[in-house]
Design a protein around this motif. Structure first.
Motif, PDB file in Angstrom:
ATOM      1  N   LYS A   7       1.079  -0.977   0.442  1.00  0.00           N
ATOM      2  CA  LYS A   7       0.114   0.118  -0.416  1.00  0.00           C
ATOM      3  C   LYS A   7       0.711   1.230   0.290  1.00  0.00           C
ATOM      4  O   LYS A   7       1.262   1.889   0.810  1.00  0.00           O
ATOM      5  CB  LYS A   7      -0.700   0.145   1.202  1.00  0.00           C
ATOM      6  N   TYR A   9       0.146   4.771  -0.583  1.00  0.00           N
ATOM      7  CA  TYR A   9      -0.553   5.881   0.449  1.00  0.00           C
ATOM      8  C   TYR A   9      -0.787   5.346   1.812  1.00  0.00           C
ATOM      9  O   TYR A   9      -0.633   6.239   1.981  1.00  0.00           O
ATOM     10  CB  TYR A   9      -1.996   5.925  -0.043  1.00  0.00           C
ATOM     11  N   ARG A 116       5.145   6.159  -5.621  1.00  0.00           N
ATOM     12  CA  ARG A 116       3.247   7.087  -5.159  1.00  0.00           C
ATOM     13  C   ARG A 116       3.765   8.282  -6.096  1.00  0.00           C
ATOM     14  O   ARG A 116       2.405   9.041  -6.250  1.00  0.00           O
ATOM     15  CB  ARG A 116       3.875   7.098  -3.825  1.00  0.00           C
ATOM     16  N   ALA A 121      -1.453   3.487  -6.738  1.00  0.00           N
ATOM     17  CA  ALA A 121      -1.527   2.965  -4.934  1.00  0.00           C
ATOM     18  C   ALA A 121      -1.550   2.835  -4.023  1.00  0.00           C
ATOM     19  O   ALA A 121      -0.706   2.076  -3.842  1.00  0.00           O
ATOM     20  CB  ALA A 121      -2.997   3.121  -5.009  1.00  0.00           C
ATOM     21  N   TYR A 122      -1.128   1.392  -4.967  1.00  0.00           N
ATOM     22  CA  TYR A 122      -0.024   0.605  -4.692  1.00  0.00           C
ATOM     23  C   TYR A 122       1.146  -0.323  -5.503  1.00  0.00           C
ATOM     24  O   TYR A 122       1.039   0.452  -6.867  1.00  0.00           O
ATOM     25  CB  TYR A 122      -1.633  -0.775  -5.165  1.00  0.00           C
TER      26      TYR A 122
END
Ligand code: COA
Length: 160
Positions: A7, A9, A116, A121-122
């Motif tokens: 992740k 984010y 990022r 997002a991933y």
């Protein structure tokens, strides 16, 4: 080997590893086009044909998808993104003589930060070797049923 998911984010900016690298006189930065052959050769000598091929692809688009760790003009390590597939991290490697100094961690964190900033997002870590390394540093989790994944049936060179 399975793929892992990160992740982006949820990650903190890599301030700690950045400061540690600066204190050690090591720069982590995107590679630039004139460095393509030097970096690919460095990778081929230490990690083989397959990863050198991926590095060449990293230099074939803008922004260049390869970060390098450099000290006094010498490459200590590298990490790629958006090479084997869009959104993929890897390959990455540190010179065997330079391991255990935080360089692999710094390259991983800076590359995740770069992804990022590109709007991902991933990140997917394709065919992850040292799973515990990725779990610990960026909270990566295994993607169920992803063993071999995109690499299934891959053609290999004679030296691979
Ligand atoms: C994996 C690799 C990039 C790590 O680089 P490194 O510079 O030695 O790692 P670091 O010094 O930044 O290690 C950071 C932390 O991760 C841990 N770590 C490093 N390698 C690890 C591994 N293989 N498994 C589990 N933890 C690991 C370290 O112990 C360290 O933890 P600490 O902060 O508690 O001491 C390096 O060992 C390498 O080049 N391996 C061969 C290529 C490879 O497997 N690449 C990944 C392909 S998916």
């Amino acid at each position: 080997m399975a793929d892992l998911l990160v992740k982006l984010y949820a990650l903190e900016p890599p301030t700690g590893s950045r400061a540690a690298m600066a204190a050690a006189g090591i720069t982590i930065r995107p590679a630039i086009a004139p460095e393509k052959r030097a970096v690919a050769q460095w990778v081929e000598e230490r990690f083989g044909d397959r990863w050198a091929s991926e590095v060449e692809v990293a230099f074939a688009h803008q922004p260049v998808g390869c970060l390098v760790a450099v000290q006094d003009g010498t490459v200590l390590g590298f990490a790629c993104h958006n090479v084997t597939a869009i959104g993929f991290f890897g390959p990455t490697g540190v010179d065997p003589d330079q391991r255990g100094k935080g360089i692999g961690e710094a390259l991983l964190r800076e590359t995740m930060e770069a992804m990022r900033h590109l709007g991902h997002a991933y990140a997917v870590i394709g065919g992850a070797g040292p799973v515990a390394f990725y779990e610990k540093i960026v909270g990566a989790v295994e993607i169920p049923g992803s063993t071999s994944g995109l690499y299934h049936g891959m053609i290999r060179s004679r030296t691979d």
